[in-house]
Design a protein around this motif. Sequence first.
Motif, PDB file in Angstrom:
ATOM      1  N   THR B  41       0.828  -1.203   0.000  1.00  0.00           N
ATOM      2  CA  THR B  41       0.000   0.000   0.000  1.00  0.00           C
ATOM      3  C   THR B  41       0.868   1.261   0.000  1.00  0.00           C
ATOM      4  OG1 THR B  41      -1.756  -1.157   1.144  1.00  0.00           O
ATOM      5  CG2 THR B  41      -1.791   1.227   1.262  1.00  0.00           C
ATOM      6  N   ASP B 160      -6.154  -0.639  -4.618  1.00  0.00           N
ATOM      7  CA  ASP B 160      -5.658  -1.287  -3.410  1.00  0.00           C
ATOM      8  C   ASP B 160      -6.655  -2.349  -2.953  1.00  0.00           C
ATOM      9  OD1 ASP B 160      -4.382  -2.022  -1.124  1.00  0.00           O
ATOM     10  OD2 ASP B 160      -4.211   0.000  -0.295  1.00  0.00           O
ATOM     11  N   GLU B 161      -6.354  -3.579  -3.216  1.00  0.00           N
ATOM     12  CA  GLU B 161      -7.251  -4.701  -2.902  1.00  0.00           C
ATOM     13  C   GLU B 161      -8.707  -4.359  -3.205  1.00  0.00           C
ATOM     14  OE1 GLU B 161      -6.454  -6.942   0.531  1.00  0.00           O
ATOM     15  OE2 GLU B 161      -4.454  -6.135   0.800  1.00  0.00           O
TER      16      GLU B 161
END
Lengths: 248, 368
Positions: B41, B160-161
């Motif tokens: 991240t 991000d995911e």
Amino acid sequence: MAAATLSTSTVLSTVIRLALVAGVFALGAYWESTGLLPSIFRHTDDVVYLIGQHIRLVAISGVLAILVAVPLGILLTRTPFRRYTNFVTQFVNLGTTIPTLAILALSMSFLGIGAPPTIFGLFVLTLLPILLNTIAGIRSVPPHLIEAARGMGLTQRQIPFQVELPNAAFVILAGIRTALAINVGTATLAFLIGGGGLGELIFTGIDLMDPSMLLAGAIPTALLAILVDFLVGQAQFWLIPRGVNPLR
Amino acid sequence: MITLDHITKTFGQTTAVDAVSMEVPAGSVCVLLGPSGCGKTTTMKMINRLIAPTSGKIIVDGKDNAAVDEVTLRRSIGYVIQQIGLFPNKTVEDNIAIVPDMLGWDRKRSRIRAAELLEMVNLDPEIFLKRYPKELSGGQAQRVGVVRALAADPPVLLMDEPFGAIDPINREVIQDEFMKLQARLKKTIVFVSHDIDEAVKMADRIAIFREGRLIQYSSPDDLLAHPSNSFVADFVGTDRTLKRLRLIKVEDVMVEQPCRARADDTLETAAAMMEEAGHISIVMVGPLGRARGYVTLDGARCKRGTVGEHHDKLRGVVNVDEDLRAAVSMMFTHDITWLACVDDDGFYKGYITQRGITHALGATYRDS
Ligand SMILES: Nc1ncnc2c1ncn2[C@@H]1O[C@H](COP(=O)(O)OP(=O)(O)OP(=O)(O)O)[C@@H](O)[C@H]1O
Ligand SMILES: [Mg+2]
């Protein structure tokens, strides 16, 4: 589950409302028969004048309080001040425990008697809960929303208006709602420092042991408080977007 | 194209990202993969400057991104977070139009764009444009979150995911949808994941991180076939060869244009064809070339008549567009060692054998 709770509470509030109306009606009928009602209406002219005065006190102090508390709340939740927010909240909490009369007395000792100290006292009294709710509302906006906003290129100035305030609006308005209703009640104390308002009838009525006079002050005060609460409640219902409005 | 040049980020004592250099080619999907806390991240957020690097340089489309105004930079980079981050106070329409609105697009144009984007992810604009986020299911919200990032048509996307919060079945569906979209849009995408299967499925290149360092950066197949050390090997799993099955299409392994029999051929002809080709069975096709059945060499030798009279039904048929996983699964299901491969219309294109598959998987190991 939520729907069930909601409908139970709707039913309850309808019952309470009906009971209230029936009670008022019965009371009115009783007073009429005892001759109290006609004697209350003897004060009509005074009541109209004093309601005007009362509303002015509430409106000026209330509007000032909102205009100061909300921006102050926004400011205190900005990054440079963020670490002081807890301290400020505790300080303000402490402030709300000071008795109303003490606040009025203090402001009288600085500003003399009449409307200005009253308005100032009411202003302080109303400011604190609105400030607390503004801070709490803004802090309850999930951090990931702020991050999404920053990541999409909202500026530091756009974030409070597009994200934080709209999402905190319900809590802020709830604070305004209670604060104003309390303000209406407290404004009766204005009489004690020469600020006028419906308190004049109430306190004089007590002094003269004249229930009709006392009621001529107390009933409009109560109705005014209910009206203010209703109006802000309506604003809360209609002005806040459906997406963040638990009422609809 | 995105280039990271010796990017380092330290938070006090912790080095979250440690001298990472990598390049993401334009139009490709790069998945940052690794255990929790390895710096994925942080690396991603340095690209849109949500986090400032301690040292190093990032270049996006030829421009040093420290030199670009951060707000301008972010508006040109789509951003999707795991919590989706739709604004509850705005309708789906207004959520999607946030960046176009900020860029000063004409209101009508941005709303048309919102409707268009919803359609791309199979959400009916009539129904969804005016809804609020709380009125969406998890999967619907996730789709809106993705198209919101695409609204102003940014060349670069950071995710991000993005599919982390949905159930596995829906996740597969959304991943497939997204890959179709990407095949059309050709965005340059940096995608954070901690799921090796997702990475293998989505990525053109996978970057494996460990404690802030970039351990391996290669194509999914290369990563699975040649993990650079035991950490990577453990991370991708002991079944890594099976995972590779997903990456290879049937048509890349099948034997193309094999001999075939027709219904009115005699069994003798069929047997002769098989003997010549060295096969032990042959597929029978219809008049236009659709796969209809098969006969075995033994069967053809000991019976008389035409192929049409004696053929057996095909037990396994696989589409040429499927991956090897589907083919292998079908072989195991029917306990057979070969499958006929057909196209979307059922035309016989070739056959695939277990040996052919092991050979294809083994090729890369033998090369090295
Ligand atoms: N703001 C911060 N302050 C201090 N340390 C941080 C901060 N942000 C991240 N870290 C640390 O940096 C390291 C990398 O964090 P990062 O969020 O990049 O991990 P990640 O790979 O995304 O993990 P996950 O898969 O759990 O999301 C972690 O050790 C984390 O504790
Ligand atoms: Mg992370």
